[in-house]
Design an enzyme around this catalytic site. Structure first.
Site, PDB file in Angstrom:
ATOM      1  N   ALA A  22       0.811  -1.226   0.000  1.00  0.00           N
ATOM      2  CA  ALA A  22       0.000   0.000   0.000  1.00  0.00           C
ATOM      3  C   ALA A  22       0.844   1.276   0.000  1.00  0.00           C
ATOM      4  CB  ALA A  22      -0.931   0.004   1.212  1.00  0.00           C
ATOM      5  N   PRO A  31      -5.651   5.964   0.094  1.00  0.00           N
ATOM      6  CA  PRO A  31      -5.373   5.766   1.519  1.00  0.00           C
ATOM      7  C   PRO A  31      -4.982   4.322   1.787  1.00  0.00           C
ATOM      8  CG  PRO A  31      -7.742   5.827   1.127  1.00  0.00           C
ATOM      9  CD  PRO A  31      -7.082   6.107  -0.185  1.00  0.00           C
ATOM     10  N   ASP A  32      -4.005   4.108   2.662  1.00  0.00           N
ATOM     11  CA  ASP A  32      -3.757   2.717   3.025  1.00  0.00           C
ATOM     12  C   ASP A  32      -4.803   2.324   4.076  1.00  0.00           C
ATOM     13  OD1 ASP A  32      -2.940   3.728   5.384  1.00  0.00           O
ATOM     14  OD2 ASP A  32      -0.809   3.303   5.093  1.00  0.00           O
ATOM     15  N   PHE A  33      -4.691   1.151   4.606  1.00  0.00           N
ATOM     16  CA  PHE A  33      -5.772   0.653   5.431  1.00  0.00           C
ATOM     17  C   PHE A  33      -5.673   1.101   6.882  1.00  0.00           C
ATOM     18  CE2 PHE A  33      -6.083  -1.516   1.642  1.00  0.00           C
ATOM     19  CZ  PHE A  33      -7.263  -2.210   1.559  1.00  0.00           C
ATOM     20  N   ARG A  34      -4.462   0.960   7.419  1.00  0.00           N
ATOM     21  CA  ARG A  34      -4.371   1.083   8.878  1.00  0.00           C
ATOM     22  C   ARG A  34      -3.770   2.389   9.379  1.00  0.00           C
ATOM     23  NH1 ARG A  34      -4.326  -4.216   7.669  1.00  0.00           N
ATOM     24  NH2 ARG A  34      -5.762  -5.455   8.919  1.00  0.00           N
ATOM     25  N   ASN A  99      -1.409  -4.757  -3.819  1.00  0.00           N
ATOM     26  CA  ASN A  99      -2.401  -3.713  -4.085  1.00  0.00           C
ATOM     27  C   ASN A  99      -3.440  -4.170  -5.114  1.00  0.00           C
ATOM     28  OD1 ASN A  99      -0.819  -2.235  -2.379  1.00  0.00           O
ATOM     29  ND2 ASN A  99       0.230  -1.120  -4.006  1.00  0.00           N
ATOM     30  N   ASP A 101      -5.176  -1.723  -6.826  1.00  0.00           N
ATOM     31  CA  ASP A 101      -5.509  -0.463  -7.509  1.00  0.00           C
ATOM     32  C   ASP A 101      -5.127  -0.405  -8.990  1.00  0.00           C
ATOM     33  OD1 ASP A 101      -2.696   0.023  -7.468  1.00  0.00           O
ATOM     34  OD2 ASP A 101      -2.857   0.998  -5.511  1.00  0.00           O
ATOM     35  N   HIS A 116      -3.742  -9.966  -4.383  1.00  0.00           N
ATOM     36  CA  HIS A 116      -5.059  -9.752  -3.781  1.00  0.00           C
ATOM     37  C   HIS A 116      -6.122  -9.379  -4.811  1.00  0.00           C
ATOM     38  CE1 HIS A 116      -2.799  -8.846   0.217  1.00  0.00           C
ATOM     39  NE2 HIS A 116      -2.975 -10.128   0.031  1.00  0.00           N
ATOM     40  N   SER A 189       4.735  -3.108   4.820  1.00  0.00           N
ATOM     41  CA  SER A 189       5.232  -3.254   6.186  1.00  0.00           C
ATOM     42  C   SER A 189       5.586  -4.715   6.478  1.00  0.00           C
ATOM     43  CB  SER A 189       4.197  -2.740   7.184  1.00  0.00           C
ATOM     44  OG  SER A 189       2.959  -3.368   6.934  1.00  0.00           O
TER      45      SER A 189
END
Ligand code: ZN
Length: 242
Positions: A22, A31-34, A99, A101, A116, A189
């Site tokens: 991300a 936006p990333d998730f966390r 990603n 996207d 994914h 990460s």
């Protein structure tokens, strides 16, 4: 290791594979998730659960319109463009991405393994008929749930929580990890399987490992070099050194 040394390393390696997460797309406005402004600060984590999708497809597609459809209009940033340029020059073999996207393809990369899935691809859950994002968008203009001609529910080809990864993509990613001699991780990460497993496999088979990520990752100790930097600024420097 300096950026210049990394460019040399890329040029002298035979099989370079890049793994992205991300973090490579945040400079494209996704936006990333966390993170504090990430998707999960606005939406509950269950929006990506398969059980939620199946029990409330209307709710999921409302979220889709607000959050995922804008993602489909994002443009690649300098980090994506760097990877496209590296592929054009035959300096990297493949991009493996977490990603959904589609930005690597938009930037021009041909060999992209999407672990994914993608928000650009859909299919009917009954008859398997494929649909494009544009087609789904059109159906949603007049209906709240996209349904196939056969009345089946149309779903995105993304991996929901509670589902396993596409076997073909995972196998291919594993093969690249086993056979590369340099793996570069950008913007992940490395906390989630299988992304976190791929650098370990590469290392085990003798490859070098470079991590480029703002903030710590789960595998910093394993890396031969770590660049703790903003990805698009880093990419701009590398592009000039190429
Ligand atoms: Zn159908």
């Amino acid at each position: 290791m300096t950026e210049r040394e990394l460019v040399e390393k890329i040029k002298t390696s035979r099989r370079v594979v890049v793994l992205t997460g991300a973090g490579i797309s945040t400079d494209s406005g996704i936006p990333d998730f966390r993170s504090p402004n990430g998707l999960y600060s606005k939406y509950p984590e269950y929006v990506f659960d398969i059980d939620y999708f199946l029990s409330d497809p209307e709710g999921f597609y409302r979220f889709w319109k607000e959050a995922l459809l804008p993602m489909s209009e994002a443009q690649p940033n300098r980090a994506h463009l760097l990877l496209a340029e590296l592929e054009r020059r035959n300096l990297i073999e493949a991009v493996i991405t977490q990603n959904i996207d589609g930005l690597h393809q938009k930037a021009g990369n041909k060999k992209v393994i999407e672990l994914h899935g993608s928000i650009f691809e859909y299919h009917c859950m009954e008859c398997e008929k494929p649909y494009t994002l544009e087609q789904v968008k059109k159906i949603l203009d007049s209906d709240t749930i996209p349904r196939c001609g056969c009345d089946g529910l149309i779903r995105p080809n993304i991996v929901f929580f509670g589902e396993s990864l596409p076997v073909h993509a995972l196998d291919e990613a594993m093969r690249y990890a086993q056979n590369c001699d340099l793996m570069i991780v950008m913007g992940s990460s490395l906390l989630v399987y299988p992304a976190a497993q791929l650098p370990v496999i590469a290392k085990k088979h003798g490859a070098g490992l470079i991590i480029v990520n703002k903030d710590r990752t789960g595998l910093d100790e394993l890396a031969d070099a770590k660049f703790d930097v903003n990805l698009s600024s880093f990419a701009e420097v590398l592009m000039q050194l190429l």
